[in-house]
Design a protein around this motif. Sequence first.
Motif, PDB file in Angstrom:
ATOM      1  N   GLU A   1      28.640 -25.638   5.515  1.00  0.00           N
ATOM      2  CA  GLU A   1      29.055 -25.505   4.120  1.00  0.00           C
ATOM      3  C   GLU A   1      30.324 -24.682   4.064  1.00  0.00           C
ATOM      4  O   GLU A   1      30.466 -23.686   4.773  1.00  0.00           O
ATOM      5  CB  GLU A   1      27.969 -24.811   3.296  1.00  0.00           C
ATOM      6  N   TYR A   2      31.249 -25.127   3.248  1.00  0.00           N
ATOM      7  CA  TYR A   2      32.508 -24.416   3.064  1.00  0.00           C
ATOM      8  C   TYR A   2      32.782 -24.318   1.568  1.00  0.00           C
ATOM      9  O   TYR A   2      32.798 -25.334   0.878  1.00  0.00           O
ATOM     10  CB  TYR A   2      33.649 -25.154   3.762  1.00  0.00           C
ATOM     11  N   ASN A   3      32.971 -23.140   1.070  1.00  0.00           N
ATOM     12  CA  ASN A   3      33.295 -22.925  -0.338  1.00  0.00           C
ATOM     13  C   ASN A   3      34.729 -22.427  -0.429  1.00  0.00           C
ATOM     14  O   ASN A   3      35.049 -21.348   0.067  1.00  0.00           O
ATOM     15  CB  ASN A   3      32.351 -21.888  -0.963  1.00  0.00           C
ATOM     16  N   ALA A   4      35.579 -23.230  -1.055  1.00  0.00           N
ATOM     17  CA  ALA A   4      36.990 -22.874  -1.177  1.00  0.00           C
ATOM     18  C   ALA A   4      37.285 -22.354  -2.571  1.00  0.00           C
ATOM     19  O   ALA A   4      36.728 -22.824  -3.555  1.00  0.00           O
ATOM     20  CB  ALA A   4      37.860 -24.090  -0.894  1.00  0.00           C
TER      21      ALA A   4
ATOM     22  N   ILE B   1      40.242 -30.202   3.865  1.00  0.00           N
ATOM     23  CA  ILE B   1      39.381 -29.155   4.404  1.00  0.00           C
ATOM     24  C   ILE B   1      39.120 -29.531   5.860  1.00  0.00           C
ATOM     25  O   ILE B   1      38.384 -30.470   6.141  1.00  0.00           O
ATOM     26  CB  ILE B   1      38.046 -29.057   3.649  1.00  0.00           C
TER      27      ILE B   1
ATOM     28  N   TRP C   1      37.494 -29.637   9.480  1.00  0.00           N
ATOM     29  CA  TRP C   1      36.181 -29.335  10.055  1.00  0.00           C
ATOM     30  C   TRP C   1      36.270 -29.607  11.543  1.00  0.00           C
ATOM     31  O   TRP C   1      36.670 -30.689  11.967  1.00  0.00           O
ATOM     32  CB  TRP C   1      35.095 -30.190   9.408  1.00  0.00           C
TER      33      TRP C   1
ATOM     34  N   SER D   1      27.091 -24.272  11.013  1.00  0.00           N
ATOM     35  CA  SER D   1      27.284 -22.928  10.465  1.00  0.00           C
ATOM     36  C   SER D   1      27.079 -21.819  11.486  1.00  0.00           C
ATOM     37  O   SER D   1      27.575 -20.712  11.331  1.00  0.00           O
ATOM     38  CB  SER D   1      26.354 -22.710   9.272  1.00  0.00           C
TER      39      SER D   1
END
Length: 77
Positions: free
Chosen positions: A7-10, A38, A40, A45
């Motif tokens: 998961e990536y929150n920008a 984004i 990857w 994680s």
Amino acid sequence: IGEKVFEYNAQPGELWSGTGLPQVDGKGKGGTAGANVIPWDGRNSAGNIVATGAYICLVEIYSDRGVIKSQRKIGIR
């Protein structure tokens, strides 16, 4: 099997703009209308390389028009 792998929150302005031009791309140039990227590296994680297989990428964008969702299939070999 439906488990979250990564998961990536920008934050706004944090993403790459995705133009491919070194003089334009970079942190702070994206997160606006148009293409955003984004990256990857195929790690989960915990930092481990994911197993070979099919994955689903779910992108959720929160905007003044509400939540916009898009799914894409990713194959790792």
